[in-house]
Design an enzyme around this catalytic site. Structure first.
Site, mmCIF file in Angstrom:
data_model
loop_
_atom_site.group_PDB
_atom_site.id
_atom_site.type_symbol
_atom_site.label_atom_id
_atom_site.label_comp_id
_atom_site.label_asym_id
_atom_site.label_seq_id
_atom_site.Cartn_x
_atom_site.Cartn_y
_atom_site.Cartn_z
ATOM 1 N N LYS A 133 4.547 7.437 -1.756
ATOM 2 C CA LYS A 133 3.150 7.885 -1.770
ATOM 3 C C LYS A 133 3.087 9.091 -2.699
ATOM 4 O O LYS A 133 3.402 10.216 -2.302
ATOM 5 C CB LYS A 133 2.749 8.279 -0.351
ATOM 6 C CG LYS A 133 1.276 8.081 -0.017
ATOM 7 C CD LYS A 133 0.308 8.767 -0.938
ATOM 8 C CE LYS A 133 0.042 10.203 -0.577
ATOM 9 N NZ LYS A 133 -0.779 10.908 -1.574
ATOM 10 N N GLU A 173 2.884 23.716 4.657
ATOM 11 C CA GLU A 173 1.843 23.330 5.626
ATOM 12 C C GLU A 173 1.881 21.821 5.885
ATOM 13 O O GLU A 173 1.855 21.375 7.036
ATOM 14 C CB GLU A 173 0.501 23.733 5.014
ATOM 15 C CG GLU A 173 -0.620 23.771 5.981
ATOM 16 C CD GLU A 173 -1.952 23.995 5.242
ATOM 17 O OE1 GLU A 173 -1.978 24.044 3.998
ATOM 18 O OE2 GLU A 173 -2.958 24.096 5.945
ATOM 19 N N GLY A 212 4.422 19.884 5.287
ATOM 20 C CA GLY A 212 5.735 19.612 5.892
ATOM 21 C C GLY A 212 5.678 19.748 7.408
ATOM 22 O O GLY A 212 6.269 18.952 8.145
ATOM 23 N N GLU A 268 2.829 31.647 -1.610
ATOM 24 C CA GLU A 268 3.127 30.839 -2.801
ATOM 25 C C GLU A 268 1.830 30.607 -3.569
ATOM 26 O O GLU A 268 0.897 29.996 -3.049
ATOM 27 C CB GLU A 268 3.731 29.493 -2.370
ATOM 28 C CG GLU A 268 4.221 28.685 -3.547
ATOM 29 C CD GLU A 268 4.779 27.328 -3.143
ATOM 30 O OE1 GLU A 268 4.171 26.662 -2.295
ATOM 31 O OE2 GLU A 268 5.823 26.948 -3.689
HETATM 32 P P1 NAD Z 1 1.027 18.914 -0.692
HETATM 33 O O1 NAD Z 1 1.819 19.269 0.504
HETATM 34 O O2 NAD Z 1 -0.422 19.177 -0.676
HETATM 35 O O3 NAD Z 1 1.162 17.348 -0.979
HETATM 36 C C1 NAD Z 1 2.409 16.735 -1.141
HETATM 37 C C2 NAD Z 1 2.255 15.256 -0.832
HETATM 38 O O4 NAD Z 1 1.912 15.099 0.545
HETATM 39 C C3 NAD Z 1 1.153 14.560 -1.605
HETATM 40 O O5 NAD Z 1 1.559 13.240 -1.913
HETATM 41 C C4 NAD Z 1 0.006 14.539 -0.615
HETATM 42 O O6 NAD Z 1 -0.918 13.505 -0.860
HETATM 43 C C5 NAD Z 1 0.745 14.305 0.675
HETATM 44 N N1 NAD Z 1 0.041 14.743 1.881
HETATM 45 C C6 NAD Z 1 -0.915 15.702 2.010
HETATM 46 N N2 NAD Z 1 -1.271 15.835 3.303
HETATM 47 C C7 NAD Z 1 -0.518 14.966 4.014
HETATM 48 C C8 NAD Z 1 -0.387 14.659 5.395
HETATM 49 N N3 NAD Z 1 -1.125 15.278 6.318
HETATM 50 N N4 NAD Z 1 0.499 13.719 5.770
HETATM 51 C C9 NAD Z 1 1.280 13.106 4.859
HETATM 52 N N5 NAD Z 1 1.204 13.340 3.535
HETATM 53 C C10 NAD Z 1 0.312 14.266 3.117
HETATM 54 O O7 NAD Z 1 1.747 19.594 -1.927
HETATM 55 P P2 NAD Z 1 1.274 19.579 -3.447
HETATM 56 O O8 NAD Z 1 0.110 20.488 -3.541
HETATM 57 O O9 NAD Z 1 1.154 18.188 -3.942
HETATM 58 O O10 NAD Z 1 2.557 20.222 -4.167
HETATM 59 C C11 NAD Z 1 2.757 21.561 -4.218
HETATM 60 C C12 NAD Z 1 3.702 22.022 -3.138
HETATM 61 O O11 NAD Z 1 4.914 21.285 -3.185
HETATM 62 C C13 NAD Z 1 4.122 23.466 -3.305
HETATM 63 O O12 NAD Z 1 4.119 24.110 -2.058
HETATM 64 C C14 NAD Z 1 5.545 23.380 -3.837
HETATM 65 O O13 NAD Z 1 6.335 24.488 -3.582
HETATM 66 C C15 NAD Z 1 6.034 22.173 -3.156
HETATM 67 N N6 NAD Z 1 7.178 21.582 -3.871
HETATM 68 C C16 NAD Z 1 8.422 21.734 -3.360
HETATM 69 C C17 NAD Z 1 9.531 21.227 -4.048
HETATM 70 C C18 NAD Z 1 10.910 21.398 -3.494
HETATM 71 O O14 NAD Z 1 11.820 20.714 -3.946
HETATM 72 N N7 NAD Z 1 11.108 22.276 -2.539
HETATM 73 C C19 NAD Z 1 9.352 20.553 -5.259
HETATM 74 C C20 NAD Z 1 8.068 20.418 -5.748
HETATM 75 C C21 NAD Z 1 6.977 20.934 -5.040
#
Ligand code: NAD
Length: 497
Positions: A194, A250, A252, A401
């Site tokens: 996804k 969040e 996560g 962040e």
């Molecule tokens: P996000 O958490 O908003 O979304 C990540 C993914 O989760 C997307 O595919 C989104 O559609 C999905 N999602 C959103 N809500 C959900 C839910 N309730 N249940 C299941 N899936 C859901 O993050 P983002 O804005 O896409 O990315 C930025 C974030 O990702 C930043 O916090 C960044 O630090 C983090 N990140 C971490 C790493 C790492 O390896 N630690 C790498 C890249 C990005």
């Protein structure tokens, strides 16, 4: 500072792909519309114009994709030998090598990362595929002694976990999806990916290319759509055995809650607020550009960005002066400008968030030394790379962040002070120390509570060495044999002879 323009012409393959009316889901080896027929659009961050429409999947589509992944997991794929899976990974690497420019162009347009940066990531992708190809031949249990009376032989077997839900963010899906796909192909699992709704296109294209390259139907499925619909459905699905999630802390936390439905195994790579520690004896010729690009690469949209730049007080002025000089060499431009060092941020709302943090920094008393404003007259989502001085670790710009091109300089007195400031954070993802003294560097490496530390460099990642987080940055290794282990489970076997 002006925004530079596109100079890379799209390849015929990339143009052909992007000209599709709707990009469908990819389920069981087929491109299929969402059951609801709903679609979403995505815009090119460089222009703000609509780039493509794609299917907006929901729980009905997730059900179909998980069912396809389960059928494939139980079917012929389960009989493939490790050698066959390795040969497939090698074939995948060859095909991606040939098709990388097309994929890089799609990725650059869709998420706004400069094309030069995406092109440079090819080496890392090839290393990752070599790593997983090797892992396919390294899956083994143990023969163990035991204390059971009589003639009982004991051993452990490793078996693939099953269906993996892969939920990925928008800040580099072309490469990041392979942490999941590589492990799936090496282990014999299957997956439903996804991607984030702001950058799905390279994931859809990769699924098609890999299917053509021989990945069996159902082994790799993609459901695009909103996190609140497709994402939640996948995270909660009771026939998904494991979720590999990369994204915000969040989300996560919500994934952990959803995992309780069937006690899913989880790997969580979350946010960060990493400290890049510049000691008084650092080589500033190297430290200044590296600390800058440790934040500004991908316009700050990197989880391990070293956004808290801790500088020893005796060299703060010198460091700051050289950093501000370096800032004038940065080139912000269209993601298809081959010389751009920074592209736009992903969306208008992300730009608003980053700009609001600039206001927060100013109101909290940090000194705005460079940038801080939107660039251009609308259209693309461009932001001036921004530097704050006189930041304290209690300010929100040092604690939260931002995920944008904002660097904060935080002075420190001595090494113990630097370690304390570095550790005074909810996150524990990356971090670095710059010092010509090995004892100083090692003291900092040992003292900082984080998943990854770099010494006199920033941001190298190799699957052989791995990368992971601690605290609110998540858990579960990316890379090393530990990564593969989470796609397998261990069966203890007792044989009465
Ligand atoms: P996000 O958490 O908003 O979304 C990540 C993914 O989760 C997307 O595919 C989104 O559609 C999905 N999602 C959103 N809500 C959900 C839910 N309730 N249940 C299941 N899936 C859901 O993050 P983002 O804005 O896409 O990315 C930025 C974030 O990702 C930043 O916090 C960044 O630090 C983090 N990140 C971490 C790493 C790492 O390896 N630690 C790498 C890249 C990005």
């Amino acid at each position: 500072m002006t925004i530079t323009q596109q100079d890379v012409e799209l390849s015929e393959l990339a143009r052909g792909f992007l000209s599709r009316e709707v990009h469908y889901l990819f389920i069981d080896g087929e491109r299929v519309p969402a059951v609801s027929g709903n679609t979403l659009s995505t815009s090119a961050p460089s222009t703000g114009e609509v780039l493509a429409r794609f299917s907006s999947g929901d729980s009905s589509d997730v059900d179909l994709a998980v069912a396809a992944a389960r059928r494939a997991f139980k079917g012929e794929w389960s009989t493939w030998t490790p050698y066959q899976r390795q040969a497939l990974l090698i074939r995948v690497a060859q095909v991606l090598d040939e098709r990388f420019e097309e994929l890089a162009q799609i990725e650059a347009l869709d998420m706004g990362s400069p094309i030069s940066r995406v092109r440079n990531s090819k080496q890392g992708l090839m290393r990752m595929l070599s790593f997983f190809a090797a892992q396919a031949l390294s899956i083994s249990g143990e023969t163990l002694t035991n204390g059971i009376p009589g003639n009982v032989s004991t051993m452990t077997l490793k078996a693939p976990v099953g269906v993996i839900g892969g939920i990925i963010p928008w800040n580099g899906p072309l490469n990041s999806q392979f942490w999941i796909i590589g492990a799936v192909l090496a282990s014999g699992c299957t997956t439903v990916l996804k991607p984030a709704q702001y950058a799905s296109l390279s994931v859809l294209r990769v699924a098609e290319i890999l299917h053509e390259a021989g990945v069996p139907a159902g082994v790799l499925n993609v459901v695009t759509g909103r996190g609140s619909e497709a994402g939640t459905a996948l995270a909660a699905h009771t026939d998904v055995d494991r979720v590999a999630f990369t994204g915000s802390t969040e989300t996560g936390q919500k994934i952990i809650e959803a995992s309780t439905s069937n006690i899913k195994k989880l790997q969580l790579e979350l946010g960060g607020k990493s400290a890049d520690i510049i000691c008084a004896d650092a080589n500033l010729d190297k430290a200044v550009p590296a600390a800058a690009m440790g934040v500004f690469a991908n316009s700050g949209q990197v989880c391990y960005a070293g956004t808290r730049v801790l500088v020893q007080r005796s060299v703060v002025d010198q460091f700051t002066e050289r950093l501000l000089e370096y800032m004038t060499t940065l080139r912000v431009g269209h993601s298809l400008d081959s010389a751009a060092t920074l592209g736009p941020v992903i969306s208008e709302s992300q730009l608003d968030t980053v700009l609001s943090y600039v206001d927060v920094g100013v109101s909290e008393g940090a000194e705005l030394l460079y940038g801080g404003e939107r660039l251009g007259a609308g259209g693309g989502y461009y932001m001036q790379p921004t530097v704050f001085g006189s930041v304290t670790n209690q300010m929100r710009i040092a604690r939260e962040e931002i995920f944008g091109p904002v660097l904060s300089i935080i002075p420190f007195d001595d090494i113990e002070d630097a370690i304390e400031i570095a550790n005074d954070s909810d996150f524990g993802l990356g971090g670095a120390v710059w010092s010509e003294n090995l004892s100083t560097a090692l003291r900092v490496v040992q003292g900082v509570h984080t998943g990854t530390m770099w010494v006199n460099c920033y941001g190298y990642i190799d699957p052989l060495v791995g990368f992971s987080g601690t605290k609110l940055s998540g858990y579960g290794a990316k890379g090393t044999a530990a990564h593969m282990d989470t796609y397998l489970y261990t069966k203890s076997v007792y044989i009465q002879l």
